[in-house]
Write a protein that holds these residues in place. Structure first.
Motif, PDB file in Angstrom:
ATOM      1  N   ALA A 106      38.585  28.026  25.056  1.00  0.00           N
ATOM      2  CA  ALA A 106      39.385  28.809  25.767  1.00  0.00           C
ATOM      3  C   ALA A 106      39.135  30.177  26.574  1.00  0.00           C
ATOM      4  O   ALA A 106      38.643  30.739  25.648  1.00  0.00           O
ATOM      5  CB  ALA A 106      40.823  29.083  25.187  1.00  0.00           C
ATOM      6  N   ASP A 107      39.216  30.576  28.096  1.00  0.00           N
ATOM      7  CA  ASP A 107      38.806  31.566  28.312  1.00  0.00           C
ATOM      8  C   ASP A 107      39.751  33.155  27.181  1.00  0.00           C
ATOM      9  O   ASP A 107      41.057  32.639  27.307  1.00  0.00           O
ATOM     10  CB  ASP A 107      39.671  31.975  29.780  1.00  0.00           C
ATOM     11  CG  ASP A 107      38.573  31.721  30.339  1.00  0.00           C
ATOM     12  OD1 ASP A 107      37.721  30.886  30.159  1.00  0.00           O
ATOM     13  OD2 ASP A 107      38.671  31.763  31.959  1.00  0.00           O
ATOM     14  N   GLY A 108      39.302  33.890  27.069  1.00  0.00           N
ATOM     15  CA  GLY A 108      39.574  35.016  26.497  1.00  0.00           C
ATOM     16  C   GLY A 108      39.732  34.811  24.696  1.00  0.00           C
ATOM     17  O   GLY A 108      40.361  35.718  23.895  1.00  0.00           O
ATOM     18  N   LEU A 109      39.217  33.751  24.399  1.00  0.00           N
ATOM     19  CA  LEU A 109      39.183  33.762  22.885  1.00  0.00           C
ATOM     20  C   LEU A 109      37.803  33.033  22.502  1.00  0.00           C
ATOM     21  O   LEU A 109      37.019  32.326  21.422  1.00  0.00           O
ATOM     22  CB  LEU A 109      40.146  32.546  22.536  1.00  0.00           C
ATOM     23  CG  LEU A 109      41.157  32.198  22.483  1.00  0.00           C
ATOM     24  CD1 LEU A 109      41.713  30.985  22.317  1.00  0.00           C
ATOM     25  CD2 LEU A 109      41.318  33.679  21.446  1.00  0.00           C
ATOM     26  N   HIS A 110      36.674  33.420  24.130  1.00  0.00           N
ATOM     27  CA  HIS A 110      35.542  33.972  23.271  1.00  0.00           C
ATOM     28  C   HIS A 110      35.005  34.688  21.778  1.00  0.00           C
ATOM     29  O   HIS A 110      35.606  35.945  22.127  1.00  0.00           O
ATOM     30  CB  HIS A 110      34.238  34.344  24.642  1.00  0.00           C
ATOM     31  CG  HIS A 110      34.754  33.148  25.848  1.00  0.00           C
ATOM     32  ND1 HIS A 110      33.957  32.607  26.606  1.00  0.00           N
ATOM     33  CD2 HIS A 110      35.645  31.961  25.363  1.00  0.00           C
ATOM     34  CE1 HIS A 110      34.070  31.574  27.158  1.00  0.00           C
ATOM     35  NE2 HIS A 110      34.981  30.673  26.705  1.00  0.00           N
ATOM     36  N   HIS A 111      33.883  35.104  21.017  1.00  0.00           N
ATOM     37  CA  HIS A 111      32.864  36.147  20.090  1.00  0.00           C
ATOM     38  C   HIS A 111      34.462  35.263  19.292  1.00  0.00           C
ATOM     39  O   HIS A 111      34.278  36.902  18.597  1.00  0.00           O
ATOM     40  CB  HIS A 111      32.969  37.099  20.788  1.00  0.00           C
ATOM     41  CG  HIS A 111      32.448  37.179  22.603  1.00  0.00           C
ATOM     42  ND1 HIS A 111      31.506  36.943  22.159  1.00  0.00           N
ATOM     43  CD2 HIS A 111      32.474  37.663  23.823  1.00  0.00           C
ATOM     44  CE1 HIS A 111      31.007  36.890  23.697  1.00  0.00           C
ATOM     45  NE2 HIS A 111      31.573  37.111  24.231  1.00  0.00           N
ATOM     46  N   ARG A 112      35.271  35.021  19.097  1.00  0.00           N
ATOM     47  CA  ARG A 112      35.767  34.461  17.900  1.00  0.00           C
ATOM     48  C   ARG A 112      35.558  33.560  16.668  1.00  0.00           C
ATOM     49  O   ARG A 112      36.023  33.233  15.909  1.00  0.00           O
ATOM     50  CB  ARG A 112      36.985  34.294  18.328  1.00  0.00           C
ATOM     51  CG  ARG A 112      37.688  35.658  18.730  1.00  0.00           C
ATOM     52  CD  ARG A 112      39.533  35.576  19.154  1.00  0.00           C
ATOM     53  NE  ARG A 112      39.895  36.757  19.364  1.00  0.00           N
ATOM     54  CZ  ARG A 112      41.280  37.009  20.307  1.00  0.00           C
ATOM     55  NH1 ARG A 112      42.111  35.888  18.662  1.00  0.00           N
ATOM     56  NH2 ARG A 112      41.484  37.947  20.545  1.00  0.00           N
ATOM     57  N   GLY A 113      34.429  32.742  17.074  1.00  0.00           N
ATOM     58  CA  GLY A 113      33.604  31.658  16.454  1.00  0.00           C
ATOM     59  C   GLY A 113      34.534  30.099  16.577  1.00  0.00           C
ATOM     60  O   GLY A 113      33.545  29.835  15.889  1.00  0.00           O
ATOM     61  N   VAL A 114      34.892  30.489  17.571  1.00  0.00           N
ATOM     62  CA  VAL A 114      35.399  28.880  17.717  1.00  0.00           C
ATOM     63  C   VAL A 114      34.463  28.072  17.769  1.00  0.00           C
ATOM     64  O   VAL A 114      34.605  26.831  17.707  1.00  0.00           O
ATOM     65  CB  VAL A 114      36.453  29.347  19.540  1.00  0.00           C
ATOM     66  CG1 VAL A 114      37.844  27.796  19.520  1.00  0.00           C
ATOM     67  CG2 VAL A 114      37.825  29.909  18.972  1.00  0.00           C
ATOM     68  N   GLY A 115      33.309  27.965  19.173  1.00  0.00           N
ATOM     69  CA  GLY A 115      32.975  26.852  19.096  1.00  0.00           C
ATOM     70  C   GLY A 115      32.013  26.576  18.392  1.00  0.00           C
ATOM     71  O   GLY A 115      31.877  25.612  17.814  1.00  0.00           O
ATOM     72  N   THR A 116      31.715  28.053  17.142  1.00  0.00           N
ATOM     73  CA  THR A 116      30.510  28.030  16.879  1.00  0.00           C
ATOM     74  C   THR A 116      31.135  27.002  15.057  1.00  0.00           C
ATOM     75  O   THR A 116      30.447  25.860  14.567  1.00  0.00           O
ATOM     76  CB  THR A 116      30.258  29.127  15.577  1.00  0.00           C
ATOM     77  OG1 THR A 116      29.292  29.106  17.037  1.00  0.00           O
ATOM     78  CG2 THR A 116      29.501  28.522  14.169  1.00  0.00           C
ATOM     79  N   LEU A 117      32.651  27.229  15.301  1.00  0.00           N
ATOM     80  CA  LEU A 117      33.414  26.461  13.593  1.00  0.00           C
ATOM     81  C   LEU A 117      33.176  24.773  14.519  1.00  0.00           C
ATOM     82  O   LEU A 117      33.256  23.804  13.630  1.00  0.00           O
ATOM     83  CB  LEU A 117      34.796  26.818  13.733  1.00  0.00           C
ATOM     84  CG  LEU A 117      35.381  26.453  12.344  1.00  0.00           C
ATOM     85  CD1 LEU A 117      34.602  26.172  11.591  1.00  0.00           C
ATOM     86  CD2 LEU A 117      36.683  26.938  12.880  1.00  0.00           C
ATOM     87  N   LEU A 118      33.492  24.924  15.445  1.00  0.00           N
ATOM     88  CA  LEU A 118      33.633  22.992  16.310  1.00  0.00           C
ATOM     89  C   LEU A 118      32.435  22.753  16.107  1.00  0.00           C
ATOM     90  O   LEU A 118      32.280  21.521  16.053  1.00  0.00           O
ATOM     91  CB  LEU A 118      33.717  23.060  17.752  1.00  0.00           C
ATOM     92  CG  LEU A 118      35.208  23.316  17.971  1.00  0.00           C
ATOM     93  CD1 LEU A 118      36.237  23.545  18.945  1.00  0.00           C
ATOM     94  CD2 LEU A 118      36.167  21.655  17.605  1.00  0.00           C
ATOM     95  N   VAL A 119      31.358  23.443  16.095  1.00  0.00           N
ATOM     96  CA  VAL A 119      30.001  22.602  16.504  1.00  0.00           C
ATOM     97  C   VAL A 119      29.451  22.092  14.862  1.00  0.00           C
ATOM     98  O   VAL A 119      29.017  21.320  14.442  1.00  0.00           O
ATOM     99  CB  VAL A 119      28.806  23.758  17.203  1.00  0.00           C
ATOM    100  CG1 VAL A 119      27.397  22.875  16.609  1.00  0.00           C
ATOM    101  CG2 VAL A 119      29.254  23.737  18.348  1.00  0.00           C
ATOM    102  N   GLU A 120      29.782  23.106  14.186  1.00  0.00           N
ATOM    103  CA  GLU A 120      29.521  23.113  12.449  1.00  0.00           C
ATOM    104  C   GLU A 120      30.661  21.907  12.311  1.00  0.00           C
ATOM    105  O   GLU A 120      30.015  20.800  11.445  1.00  0.00           O
ATOM    106  CB  GLU A 120      30.068  24.075  11.350  1.00  0.00           C
ATOM    107  CG  GLU A 120      29.020  25.476  11.939  1.00  0.00           C
ATOM    108  CD  GLU A 120      29.821  26.887  10.836  1.00  0.00           C
ATOM    109  OE1 GLU A 120      30.465  26.467  10.222  1.00  0.00           O
ATOM    110  OE2 GLU A 120      29.170  27.639  11.399  1.00  0.00           O
TER     111      GLU A 120
END
Length: 897
Positions: A106-120
């Motif tokens: 989601a916009d505004g939530l980049h650089h908080r590790g959301v994508g990295t955690l999902l990929v893990e």
């Protein structure tokens, strides 16, 4: 089983900013939110995600994710307080081992590790499905997603194709990936604990107006301790308690507190937590005890729903003695002394004892957490906090249970290289219990498992709170000894003898002094001194003479530590000599530890101030001093050892092993012991050497089997088999040294007659050569994971229980320790004139057993007994394997309890 892994309960984990998100599979009901996730993206982010912006992109993406389940496709989403904030999905190609991955945040939530955690989490799910690599296409200008892939810790290859980049990500779980995951987890964990351990505002819910309540006691401690932040009470019946402003509810407070102390009756805890969550509180300290199952679940749900970290319930409280904060949210009688020891306990009584003991010693406490029933914050969390806290240089733990021991072990191995980590080995209920049966699960005890964890992680495990404090005093005040050689100096022969006994019992060496050292000491000690080990300086020794003696011994290269055992004498009193000052009164650097034993000392251990700064530990009993020196020596040896490695094993076919296990469980859904043929096939998948064998179900087959397997001398062994048979020797289901067809037939008829209705067949093997009979096995502990045992085998394994144990996966160091720890170890190295056995072959066997246990969660137990070890090789003579219908869990996946 694999579908259950991905459609199971929700998993909560921490983002880089310390906030909590829920990771779960996508369902059809998520369509509206997923479409909204894309529709709310900026046109630029939509272009980077889909390579072109289209009105239908959002709807099509949501359709794809929410479609009916289909083979090879998986989608996980991240949501916070019910709002979807990210999506990661993959779809397998024709090969079945490669999958295309895509990510949206989601916009505004980049650089908080959301994508990295999902990929893990998607990586973990894909591995369970047999996927070995991800591919992803991205625009070359999409630096955020390219950096995400590059920073995962996985091997990533890029291929540029015009404006696009094709990334290929290998999903191998190696140490580099686990280290990267750990570092991300540590940073997120520490950030999530700041509201708990460094709160700028605290509220106490349940502080009564009258003395006697726990909430009021904690409020008093906070105020009296000088807490520097904002402090409120929450009590609708009062406007002020103990001079602290009180408000009717958490929502009525002037600002949202970082930390709320919950001290209300059990029936009101969940509602209080819910109110705190809605108000935006980030951390709870729940001291209330006696929650029933429904209340406990409601409390956990509130904390996870609103992303609150929690200590407790049923705990003593928390403390951070940093003078800039002065947080004492406990109901202990005294404020902890500020210092450098981090303390985490499950028992409030142990916590009070440690706080008082560390304060009395002058070590003091940096932060203290009483974990209580440990619904959330654990010892693993606290180790990571102390690792990042520049004030802590000593960690003390009292843990009665472990949530994720393998993750704890990796964290502890890292932290222990930076500071000593000490624990009380609590709950040794199985200490001294001998195995009542030869199979692995009966031989393994919870005590053995915990000790394996502590040993492999470099944790110093004491047997009591007193021993913990004795050891902490030495590690806090003295350098580590370079070895285990101790010199004893005393002014009374009896004290020296007691000290020598104590050192020997603690496995410390007492080397005799060299001729050079004898001459050196005779030159400074009074006439009549006996120079040995112990050195009896006699009652006539003066302070100066004793100090010179200790200094000269300290400089001797053959000594690693000095123990000075002193008793008060009239001679010293008459001359005004203070013999203790011979140790404490001299300044200057000492590269080796020195400890004092004062038999008249009232306290078990004290830290005596030393001239020029620092302290020297003084013990009332020589046993305490020796134990502390032994612990220090083991820590020094652990630190000096390079990190262990995992060898590459050839001839391992994990896929075939998984297929074998799945086929056996398909035939027997409840699991059980494998038949000899399935067992042999599974061992063959891991290249585990087995004695040749053949299966027979009647006399004629037995004769043919004997012809196929018999060696040059023609002798064979016949072993009966039926489901559930564990002790062939005890059941007299074995015939040895069979020669010729007639003996083979007679043996089969005997087994068939005695075990009619049970016998399903026999195993025929050649008679094994001579060698040392050993035992190797593994048992899957539901909490700790696979535990590998090794020791003396044959029927002696039941009587002697001569086993050592280590948790899998095994490094080369772990295997070395397994082989050298049992009492039978000298036999393996040639004691008795037999020559050393094939040690490399034995190491390979243990590594392959460890790999098998680590690969197969369904492997409940494996038992190799006997394993024949000889100079020419190592062979499994008899093997048993038990399976259970378990699913593989990733112990290193980032998730909260």
């Amino acid at each position: 089983m694999k579908d259950e892994l991905l459609s199971g309960p929700r998993t909560h984990a921490l983002l880089a900013d310390g906030t909590t998100v829920c990771i779960r599979p996508v369902t059809a009901s998520d369509h509206e939110q997923l479409q909204g996730l894309y529709e709310e993206m900026s046109p630029e982010n939509l272009r980077l995600r889909f390579f072109a912006a289209s009105r239908r992109s959002a709807e099509m993406a949501a359709d794809r994710a929410c479609a009916a389940p289909r083979p090879g496709y998986r989608a996980l989403l991240a949501e916070r307080t019910g709002q979807v904030i990210g999506l990661a999905e993959y779809e397998r190609g024709d090969s079945g081992t490669e999958a295309e991955i895509s990510i949206a945040v989601a916009d505004g939530l980049h650089h908080r590790g959301v994508g990295t955690l999902l990929v893990e989490h998607l990586v973990s799910a894909a591995r369970a499905e047999g996927v070995t690599s991800f591919t992803a296409d991205a625009l070359s200008e999409n630096q955020e997603v390219l950096r995400l892939f590059a920073d995962l810790g996985l091997r990533t290859a890029r291929r540029f194709e015009g404006p696009e980049v094709r990334c290929t990500i290998a999903l191998d779980e190696d140490d580099a990936y686990l280290t990267a995951v750990e570092e991300r987890g540590r940073a997120a964990d520490v950030e999530s604990l700041r509201p708990l351990l460094r709160p700028a505002a605290v509220a106490v819910v349940g502080a009564g107006r009258k003395p006697g309540s726990v909430g009021r006691a904690i409020l008093h401690q906070l105020k009296a301790g000088g807490y520097t932040g904002r402090l409120w009470a929450v009590n609708p019946a009062a406007t002020s308690i103990l001079g602290v402003p009180s408000h009717s509810s958490v929502s009525a407070l002037p600002r949202t507190p970082d930390l709320v102390v919950v001290a209300v009756p059990a029936a009101g805890v969940a509602a209080t937590a819910e109110e705190c969550g809605k108000a935006g509180v980030r951390a709870l300290l729940v001291v209330t005890a006696g929650l029933d199952a429904e209340q406990a679940q409601a409390l956990r749900t509130a904390c996870r729903t609103y992303g609150m970290r929690m200590v407790g319930p049923n705990c003593l409280g928390i403390s951070n003695t940093d003078p800039q904060l002065a947080l004492d949210a406990t109901f202990a009688a005294n404020h902890p002394r500020p210092g450098t020891a981090g303390v985490a306990v499950q028992s409030g009584g142990v916590g009070i004892a440690l706080l008082d003991g560390l304060s009395r010693l002058g070590i003091g406490v940096s932060s203290f957490v009483s974990l209580g029933d440990k619904y959330d914050v654990s010892g693993n969390d606290m180790l990571q906090w102390w690792e990042s806290d520049t004030r802590t240089d000593l960690a003390l733990l009292h843990l009665e249970s472990f949530g994720n021991p393998r993750a704890f072990s990796r964290t502890a191995r890292r932290v222990t290289r930076r500071m000593p980590v000490l624990t009380v080995d609590a709950g040794r209920t199985d200490a001294g219990r001998r195995a009542a049966a030869s199979h692995t699960a009966a031989a393994a005890t919870r005590t053995m498992t915990r000790q394996a964890l502590f040993t492999q992680a470099g944790i110093t495990a004491a047997r009591s709170v007193g021993e913990l404090l004795e050891t902490a005093a030495l590690l806090h005040s003295q350098p580590l000894p370079p070895g285990s050689r101790v010199a004893i100096v005393t002014n009374a022969g009896g004290a020296g003898v007691l000290s020598a006994d104590a050192c020997a019992e603690a496995a410390l060496a007492l080397p005799p002094p060299t001729a050079e050292l004898v001459d050196d000491l005779l030159a400074v000690l009074p006439e009549g001194a006996a120079i040995g080990n112990p050195v009896d300086a006699t009652a006539a020794v003066t302070e100066e003479q004793l100090g010179d003696c200790v200094d000269r011994i300290m400089r001797h290269p053959g000594v690693d530590a000095v123990l000075v055992a002193l008793v008060p004498t009239a001679v010293a009193a008459a001359t005004g000599d203070d013999l203790v000052k011979a140790v404490t009164g001299r300044s200057g650097h000492r590269p080796k530890p020195v400890v004092v034993v004062r038999l008249e000392q009232a306290l078990p251990v004290e830290l005596l101030p030393r001239a020029g700064g620092g302290t020297v530990p003084a013990y009332a009993e020589p046993q305490a001093a020796a134990r502390a020196l032994a612990h220090a020596g083991r820590r020094a040896a652990w630190l000096a050892r390079l990190a262990g490695t995992f060898p590459d094993l050839d001839g391992v076919d994990t896929a075939r092993a998984q297929a074998c296990v799945e086929a056996c469980l398909a035939a027997h859904p409840d699991g059980g012991w494998l038949d000899p043929r399935s067992c042999a096939a599974l061992l063959d998948c891991y290249g585990i050497p087995q004695l040749p064998w053949a299966w027979a179900t009647n006399e004629d087959e037995a004769v043919l089997a004997a012809d196929r397997v018999r060696g040059a001398d023609g002798r064979v062994v016949m072993k009966g088999h039926w489901p559930g048979l564990l002790h062939k020797s005890a059941q007299r289901a074995v015939h040895l040294d069979l020669r010729g067809d007639s003996q083979v037939r007679a043996a089969f008829r005997d087994l068939g007659t005695r075990f009619a209705g049970l016998l399903t067949g026999v195993v025929v093997q050649p008679l094994a050569d001579r060698g040392t009979e050993l035992f190797a096995g593994v048992v899957q502990d539901e909490v700790f994971g696979p535990l590998v045992l090794f020791g003396l085998g044959g029927t002696a394994t039941e009587i002697l229980a001569d086993h050592s144990a280590r948790l899998a996966p095994l490094t080369d160091h772990d295997v070395h320790d397994l082989i050298t720890s049992p009492r039978c170890a000298p036999l393996l190295f040639g004691a008795g004139g037999g020559g050393p056995v094939d040690l490399p072959g034995l190491e390979q066997l243990l590594h392959r057993l460890s790999r098998m246990a680590s690969d197969l969660a369904q492997l409940a137990e494996a038992d190799f007994n006997p394993v024949l070890a000889a100079p020419g090789g190592v062979t499994v003579l008899d093997a048993r394997v038990r399976l259970l219908p378990r699913r593989q869990q990733d112990p290193y996946l980032r998730r909260l309890r």
